[in-house]
Design an enzyme around this catalytic site. Structure first.
Site, PDB file in Angstrom:
ATOM      1  N   GLU A 277       0.832  -1.201   0.000  1.00 60.72           N
ATOM      2  CA  GLU A 277       0.000   0.000   0.000  1.00 60.72           C
ATOM      3  C   GLU A 277       0.872   1.259   0.000  1.00 60.72           C
ATOM      4  OE1 GLU A 277      -4.028  -0.973   2.309  1.00 60.72           O
ATOM      5  OE2 GLU A 277      -2.227  -1.391   3.503  1.00 60.72           O
TER       6      GLU A 277
ATOM      7  N   TYR B  28     -17.394  25.602  -0.359  1.00 59.54           N
ATOM      8  CA  TYR B  28     -17.115  24.172  -0.498  1.00 59.54           C
ATOM      9  C   TYR B  28     -15.819  23.934  -1.258  1.00 59.54           C
ATOM     10  CZ  TYR B  28     -19.740  24.790  -4.903  1.00 59.54           C
ATOM     11  OH  TYR B  28     -20.206  25.240  -6.103  1.00 59.54           O
TER      12      TYR B  28
ATOM     13  N   ILE C  89      -7.122   4.308   8.129  1.00 61.49           N
ATOM     14  CA  ILE C  89      -8.019   5.327   7.571  1.00 61.49           C
ATOM     15  C   ILE C  89      -8.755   6.065   8.683  1.00 61.49           C
ATOM     16  CG2 ILE C  89      -8.176   4.374   5.256  1.00 61.49           C
ATOM     17  CD1 ILE C  89     -10.789   3.005   6.012  1.00 61.49           C
ATOM     18  N   GLU C  90      -8.823   5.473   9.868  1.00 57.76           N
ATOM     19  CA  GLU C  90      -9.389   6.190  11.015  1.00 57.76           C
ATOM     20  C   GLU C  90      -8.542   7.420  11.345  1.00 57.76           C
ATOM     21  OE1 GLU C  90     -10.524   1.808  11.627  1.00 57.76           O
ATOM     22  OE2 GLU C  90      -8.831   2.933  10.805  1.00 57.76           O
TER      23      GLU C  90
ATOM     24  N   LYS D 255     -12.318   2.790   0.984  1.00 57.33           N
ATOM     25  CA  LYS D 255     -11.103   2.186   0.417  1.00 57.33           C
ATOM     26  C   LYS D 255     -11.530   0.985  -0.438  1.00 57.33           C
ATOM     27  CE  LYS D 255      -6.628   0.732   2.310  1.00 57.33           C
ATOM     28  NZ  LYS D 255      -5.889   0.533   3.553  1.00 57.33           N
TER      29      LYS D 255
END
Length: 127
Positions: free
Chosen positions: A27, A59, A78-79, A105
């Site tokens: 990764e 935005y 990813i947290e 993901k």
């Protein structure tokens, strides 16, 4: 006081990025696609009444903060990536009262034929 996760919000969905977040060497070396869905609690009554950009959070500016945060630091989880995004949004925009961020993901290193792995954080600005 605004009740968290209710009321007006700015929504950005399906923001796609390519990055190197993850636990495994592959990764980090090869990278993969990530998608981010975002809701930011902002009182939109003033821009709704005035039709003036100066009365809201852009935005486009929110996107720029998300992109910069995504690219700034590799995370294993990813947290942690989602938490970094929440913190950066609160730091950049004092009008944002709460954030819901989902990091998806689709090429997570698990044996799935279809679908995606994802997490979702709900955060409220702390005073």
């Amino acid at each position: 006081m605004i009740t968290p996760f209710t009321g007006d919000r700015i929504v950005l969905n399906d923001l796609g990025f390519y990055g190197y977040h993850g636990l495994f060497n592959e990764e980090e070396r090869l990278g993969q696609r990530f998608f981010i869905d975002l809701q930011c609690g902002v009182d939109l009554s003033a821009p709704g009444s005035t039709d003036e950009i100066g009365h809201t959070v852009s935005y486009a500016d929110i996107y720029d903060v998300v992109k910069a945060t995504f690219e700034a630091k590799r995370t294993k989880l990813i947290e942690a990536l989602a938490q970094n995004i929440c913190a950066a949004l609160f730091e950049a925009f004092s009008d944002i009262n709460w954030v819901i961020v989902r990091v998806r993901k689709p090429e997570a290193p698990i044996a799935m034929v279809r679908g995606e792995a994802a997490i979702e954080l709900h955060r409220v600005r702390s005073d």
